[in-house]
Every structure is written in structure tokens, then in C-alpha cells.
Design a protein around this motif. Structure first.
Motif, PDB file in Angstrom:
ATOM      1  N   ARG A   1      55.602 167.955  68.656  1.00  0.00           N
ATOM      2  CA  ARG A   1      56.407 167.146  69.568  1.00  0.00           C
ATOM      3  C   ARG A   1      57.634 166.687  68.781  1.00  0.00           C
ATOM      4  NH1 ARG A   1      54.346 161.073  71.016  1.00  0.00           N
ATOM      5  NH2 ARG A   1      56.373 160.144  71.540  1.00  0.00           N
ATOM      6  N   VAL A   2      58.821 167.000  69.264  1.00  0.00           N
ATOM      7  CA  VAL A   2      60.048 166.650  68.562  1.00  0.00           C
ATOM      8  C   VAL A   2      60.559 165.313  69.084  1.00  0.00           C
ATOM      9  CG1 VAL A   2      62.421 167.314  68.049  1.00  0.00           C
ATOM     10  CG2 VAL A   2      60.615 169.062  68.157  1.00  0.00           C
ATOM     11  N   LEU A   3      60.777 164.386  68.161  1.00  0.00           N
ATOM     12  CA  LEU A   3      61.221 163.044  68.494  1.00  0.00           C
ATOM     13  C   LEU A   3      62.593 162.812  67.880  1.00  0.00           C
ATOM     14  CD1 LEU A   3      60.494 160.212  69.680  1.00  0.00           C
ATOM     15  CD2 LEU A   3      59.518 159.664  67.433  1.00  0.00           C
ATOM     16  N   ARG A   4      63.570 162.494  68.718  1.00  0.00           N
ATOM     17  CA  ARG A   4      64.924 162.224  68.222  1.00  0.00           C
ATOM     18  C   ARG A   4      65.015 160.770  67.762  1.00  0.00           C
ATOM     19  NH1 ARG A   4      70.746 163.236  71.320  1.00  0.00           N
ATOM     20  NH2 ARG A   4      71.970 161.794  70.038  1.00  0.00           N
ATOM     21  N   VAL A   5      65.475 160.575  66.523  1.00  0.00           N
ATOM     22  CA  VAL A   5      65.625 159.227  65.985  1.00  0.00           C
ATOM     23  C   VAL A   5      67.044 159.078  65.457  1.00  0.00           C
ATOM     24  CG1 VAL A   5      63.183 159.016  65.397  1.00  0.00           C
ATOM     25  CG2 VAL A   5      64.784 159.908  63.691  1.00  0.00           C
ATOM     26  N   ALA A   6      67.477 157.836  65.311  1.00  0.00           N
ATOM     27  CA  ALA A   6      68.829 157.579  64.826  1.00  0.00           C
ATOM     28  C   ALA A   6      68.816 156.363  63.917  1.00  0.00           C
ATOM     29  CB  ALA A   6      69.775 157.348  66.000  1.00  0.00           C
ATOM     30  N   GLY A   7      69.777 156.330  62.983  1.00  0.00           N
ATOM     31  CA  GLY A   7      69.897 155.173  62.107  1.00  0.00           C
ATOM     32  C   GLY A   7      68.815 155.134  61.046  1.00  0.00           C
ATOM     33  N   GLY A   8      68.847 154.068  60.257  1.00  0.00           N
ATOM     34  CA  GLY A   8      67.912 153.957  59.136  1.00  0.00           C
ATOM     35  C   GLY A   8      66.763 153.017  59.396  1.00  0.00           C
TER      36      GLY A   8
END
Length: 358
Positions: free
Chosen positions: A68-75
Motif C-alpha cells: 500500500r503506497v502512502l504519500r507523505v510530506a514534510g519532516g
């Protein structure tokens, strides 16, 4: 990748974890197939998630279809705390050999501040995936073999045109360019070309030293092909061979062949190292062989098993590793001969085919 996931999950119980966070490039690629340079895997007994940023979302979907691909952003770490709560993870394994202290502290703080009964505990795991990687499957061996074929052929082509006066740097560039032309994605490591007295330095960096008639020349090179690394060492003498070269070369070659002939599945890596080391010691050069006999190869140029003195690792069928004894004499130079072998049916099969001195 399902078999690799199953093999990893089978180790959860003995590691006392119910999930694992994987962030190192090679381990992430091994488990998921994803070759991007940013991302984390979160794996539980019934879930496999690949978290990455927008640059790699499409690539991740193509290369890691079992995830399952999960898009994340930032730290931030909110995505991870929320995901672990969703998956019911309370004891999260992490790669203690790869995670920085700063990252560990940040995650520990995030888990503590999350509250809501999350109670996630970070549990160190060392070498969990590296142990799995030491035994290659058929697909991995095909990629590794192709990388070896590239470096073999590049050495054969370049060695024909070596001559007195060429510099180490020129030779290194010719080798690297030829490997690229033959299909390598990159080199496995900085190519070592060590002429004359420089050959007494096992990891000499190629410089403007010229090749000279009658001096030893060590070449240590490798190609990377679809992630997998080859490693090859050969020693030459440009022009004539003096008595010292012939004696040292013959001793190293005999030590290498003794190890190739004698290594067996079920023996320890330390015992394998001792096969070659005994030959060199008997010839009176024991103090001139100061490194291990070899190392595993794969997604990294140096990986398990380490084949050195006193290594307790038990060698198994399916393990590829180098056999590379050497003798190094200050002021004169050195000799190293290296091939990659793989254990099959209890004994070593040599994969490298680059020519040696008869």
C-alpha cells in the motif's frame, strides 16, 4: 516480493516485535523492490505499507505492487503515529544499525506525545534483514551474475591495452567507461588501480602514478547492475615478471585455489578464511596478509557473510561471497586475486571468469 515479506514476518516472534520500520536504501529495496532514494516501509503480520513523497508515488506503485503506497510530506511524524495506531502496532522494530540517534529521539518523542493510548515502543533489531539478504534467490543471482559478466569483460578488454607510462588514473577511467558501455548502471565502488609500491596499499586511490615495466599492478573493480554489485581483483605485471612477483603471485593464487576447493556449506566463515591463510603463513608471508579472505556481495559491495578470521557465521548454500587473499610488501607492492563464488550443493562455484596469469 511475497516470499521475502513472509521470511521477514517469520522473524517477528523471535524479535518480540509486531511490526518493523525499514528506512535504509538497500533493505527497503530488498523487501519491496522499490529503488527510490526516499521512503520508509512499515510491515506488520498482515500489512505492508510504503510511505514516500510525491516524487516517487508513481514509481512506488510500479515497483512495489504488494505494498500500500502512502504519500507523505514534510519532516513530521504524525503520519507514522497515526498509521501505527491504525495497524495496532505496540512494539515497533527498527534498524538499529541504520537509524540515527537524532531520528530515534524524534520518534520516541512523537510516540510519547501522541497519547491516546498509542504506547508504541521502539525495539532495536540488528541484522534482521541483512541475514535474509545473505542467501540469494534465483532472480538475485541472475542480476549479480550479469554485474560480474560486465566487470569480467571490461577487465579483459582494458588489460589488453595497458602499457608502460599510462597512469593509474587513466586506467581507472578506461575501466569505468568500459563497464558503463557494457551496460553497468554505475561502478560498485571507486576503482582501485595501484602500481608498483602503491600496490602495497590494499585500498589505494588511483592517482597520477605511471605504470612501469616489471612492477606489480593491482586492479580492483566492480560494476553495479540493477542494484547488484560485482567485485573483481586481478594483479598484473606490465612487461617482465621478476622472481619476487612470480613467488608472491604463485603463493596468492595457490591460497585462493585452496580456499575455493576447500570451502563447504556448514563450515564457519572463519574456517574458510583459515584455508587460504594457512597457505600464505606456510610460505612465510603470514604478516603480509592483513585483511579478511572475503565478504558477501549483493545490493551492497560489502555485506553478509563476512569471511574473516574467527567469524562464527555458518556458510550456507545460496550465499555468494568473494575469495580474495593478498600479500602486501612495503616498498615493493602487492598481489591480490579476487573472485566471487556462490555455494551450491555444498561447495563453491566460481562465477568470475576474468583471466589470470598462468
Amino acid at each position: 516480493m511475497t516470499s521475502k515479506l513472509d521470511a521477514l514476518r517469520a522473524r517477528f516472534e523471535s524479535s518480540e516485535i509486531d511490526g518493523i520500520l525499514i528506512g535504509s536504501d538497500e533493505n527497503r529495496r530488498y523487501v519491496s523492490g522499490f529503488s527510490g532514494t526516499a521512503g520508509n516501509l512499515i510491515i506488520t503480520s498482515d500489512a505492508a505499507v510504503l510511505a514516500t513523497d510525491f516524487r516517487y508515488i508513481e514509481q512506488a506503485g510500479q515497483q512495489a505492487p504488494d505494498f500500500r503506497v502512502l504519500r507523505v510530506a514534510g519532516g513530521g511524524s504524525d503520519w507514522l503515529t497515526n498509521l501505527l495506531k491504525e495497524l495496532g502496532v505496540s512494539r515497533l522494530g527498527f534498524e538499529s544499525q541504520h537509524m540515527t540517534v537524532a531520528t530515534h529521539e524524534r520518534l520516541s518523542k512523537a510516540f510519547a506525545e501522541a497519547g491516546n493510548g498509542s504506547g508504541v515502543e521502539l525495539v532495536p533489531t540488528a541484522g534482521l534483514i541483512e541475514e535474509l539478504r545473505s542467501v540469494k534467490d534465483e532472480a538475485e543471482m541472475a542480476l549479480l551474475t550479469r554485474a560480474i559478466e560486465i566487470s569480467d569483460r571490461a577487465f579483459e578488454e582494458v588489460s589488453r591495452i595497458l602499457k608502460d607510462g599510462m597512469t593509474e588514473r587513466e586506467v581507472a577511467w578506461l575501466l569505468e567507461r568500459t563497464m558503463r558501455e557494457l551496460g553497468a548502471d554505475s561502478v560498485s565502488f571507486d576503482t582501485i588501480v595501484a602500481a608498483g609500491p602503491n600496490a602495497a596499499l590494499p585500498h589505494h586511490r588511483a592517482d597520477d602514478t605511471p605504470l612501469r615495466d616489471g612492477q606489480p599492478l593491482i586492479i580492483d573493480m566492480g560494476a553495479r547492475y540493477e542494484g547488484y554489485c560485482s567485485d573483481l581483483s586481478r594483479t598484473l605485471s606490465i612487461g617482465h615478471e621478476d622472481d619476487t612477483f612470480r613467488e608472491v603471485y604463485t603463493t596468492v593464487l595457490r591460497a585462493q585455489q585452496t580456499a575455493i576447493d576447500g570451502v563447504r556449506s556448514g563450515m564457519t566463515a572463519g574456517e574458510a578464511d583459515g584455508l587460504a591463510r594457512a597457505v600464505i603463513e606456510e610460505a612465510g608471508y603470514g604478516d603480509k596478509f592483513g585483511h579478511s579472505l572475503g565478504h558477501g556481495v549483493g545490493l551492497e559491495i560489502h555485506e553478509r557473510p563476512g569471511v574473516g578470521p574467527n567469524s562464527p557465521v555458518v556458510l550456507e548454500d545460496g550465499m555468494p561471497f568473494t575469495i580474495e587473499p593478498g600479500i602486501y610488501i612495503s616498498g615493493w607492492g602487492g598481489v591480490r586475486i579476487e573472485d566471487i563464488v556462490v555455494l551450491e550443493d555444498g561447495k563453491a562455484r566460481v562465477i568470475s571468469n576474468a583471466p589470470k596469469i598462468d
